[in-house]
Every structure is written in structure tokens, then in C-alpha cells.
Design an enzyme around this catalytic site. Structure first.
Site, PDB file in Angstrom:
ATOM      1  N   ASP A  54       0.850  -1.170   0.000  1.00 45.61           N
ATOM      2  CA  ASP A  54       0.000   0.000   0.000  1.00 45.61           C
ATOM      3  C   ASP A  54       0.895   1.231   0.000  1.00 45.61           C
ATOM      4  O   ASP A  54       2.016   1.191   0.497  1.00 45.61           O
ATOM      5  CB  ASP A  54      -0.919   0.037   1.213  1.00 45.61           C
ATOM      6  CG  ASP A  54      -2.072   0.999   0.998  1.00 45.61           C
ATOM      7  OD1 ASP A  54      -3.026   0.611   0.294  1.00 45.61           O
ATOM      8  OD2 ASP A  54      -2.000   2.137   1.488  1.00 45.61           O
ATOM      9  N   GLN A  55       0.394   2.299  -0.580  1.00 50.45           N
ATOM     10  CA  GLN A  55       1.156   3.536  -0.642  1.00 50.45           C
ATOM     11  C   GLN A  55       0.267   4.697  -0.204  1.00 50.45           C
ATOM     12  O   GLN A  55      -0.879   4.808  -0.630  1.00 50.45           O
ATOM     13  CB  GLN A  55       1.671   3.789  -2.059  1.00 50.45           C
ATOM     14  CG  GLN A  55       2.569   5.004  -2.164  1.00 50.45           C
ATOM     15  CD  GLN A  55       3.132   5.140  -3.560  1.00 50.45           C
ATOM     16  OE1 GLN A  55       2.409   5.518  -4.474  1.00 50.45           O
ATOM     17  NE2 GLN A  55       4.399   4.818  -3.712  1.00 50.45           N
TER      18      GLN A  55
END
Length: 177
Positions: A54-55
Site C-alpha cells: 500500500d502507498q
């Protein structure tokens, strides 16, 4: 990105609520979501080595998520112009059958150019990055938005830090080379 390693893989979409918790820091949010995604898919595929990532874009401690709309993307890029944004890219590798779980975070420091509204509009119409944290895709035209990128893994900004991925899947027993 994963195809670059030449390993067979399948893609499974995790059923994870990505809503930030009140007061949650961007790095903590990215790490929580990467682990939740990997764990959720690993429950369905216990023998698999599962990669979750995830970013979250971090603007002065505030998480900037996926804008979803053109208007929100304009507002994000206007706020980021001339600013340094930390893209917190979290990675988790889980294999339920062997009890393996590791997670790591790649923080990518990105300095945005002093963008004018016309440049922002042109970029958004061309790229439509509405599903991208911080409204910027450096792998495409979004590179023109930037002054500088500082990190230790050139693939981390694109969303999957492959140096860390290789290290972690090797630790889980996958032979990369």
C-alpha cells in the site's frame, strides 16, 4: 512490476477497508493496510507466499489518499506544488502455512515543482491518475511534475519496492534467481 522478476504469480484482490483511522499517521496507515491485504489473501490461499502493498502520500504528516475525482486531484496537486511529499510505500509478505510474516516500509522523498494551474490541468487530463495516491504517476507523464526523487529503491515510488520484495520473498523460501 512483479513480472520483472520472472516468477509465476496470480493476482487476488483483498477485501480490506482502506479508511484511515482518526489521527493515523501516513506511514502507520500504509503499513497497516499492506499487512491487512497480505493477511486477508493469505487466509484464502494459506500455502501461497502472498505480497501485500500500500502507498500513502504524506504531506507534512497528513495522509493524501487516492483522489477519486478530477476536482480532488486538482486540489491535491495544488497543495503539493513546491512541496516535499513523502510517499510511504509499505510491503508485507505472508505465508500462513509456514508461519511467515515480514513487513517493511520504503519512504520515498519527492520534491514537486512549482506547478501552475494550467500544467496541473494538462497533466490530469492526459494521465487521469485518480486511483493513485497523491494524484501523481511518476512512471508516466507525472515525472514532469517533479523536481527530485530521493530513495533507496527505484521501484518504491511506482508502488512495489522490488529490492525489499526480493529480500522478503527469499526469506519466505522463494528462489528469485
Amino acid at each position: 512490476m512483479l513480472a520483472r522478476l520472472g516468477l509465476p504469480f496470480d493476482v487476488a484482490s483483498p477485501q480490506v477497508d482502506e479508511t484511515p483511522h482518526p489521527g493515523e499517521k501516513p506511514a502507520d496507515l500504509a503499513m497497516r493496510l499492506a499487512l491487512a491485504k497480505a493477511r486477508e489473501v493469505a487466509r484464502r490461499h494459506p500455502q501461497a507466499v502472498v505480497i501485500g502493498s500500500d502507498q500513502v502520500a504524506d504531506l507534512n504528516g497528513e495522509p493524501l489518499g487516492k483522489p477519486g475525482t478530477h476536482e480532488r486531484a486538482v486540489a491535491q496537486l495544488q497543495r503539493m506544488r513546491g512541496e516535499t511529499v513523502i510517499f510511504q510505500t509499505a510491503l508485507a509478505v505472508v505465508c500462513q502455512d509456514i508461519g511467515f510474516e515480514q513487513a517493511d516500509l520504503a519512504a520515498v522523498r519527492v520534491v514537486f515543482r512549482q506547478l501552475d494551474d494550467e500544467e496541473i490541468e494538462h497533466y490530469l487530463r492526459a494521465e487521469q491518475p485518480y486511483d493513485c495516491a497523491g494524484s501523481a504517476k511518476s512512471e508516466g507523464l507525472g515525472i514532469a511534475l517533479l523536481e527530485r526523487i530521493d530513495n533507496d529503491d527505484p521501484t518504491a515510488l511506482v508502488g512495489l519496492p522490488l529490492i525489499r520484495t526480493c529480500r522478503m520473498i527469499r526469506a519466505a523460501g522463494v528462489h528469485v534467481l
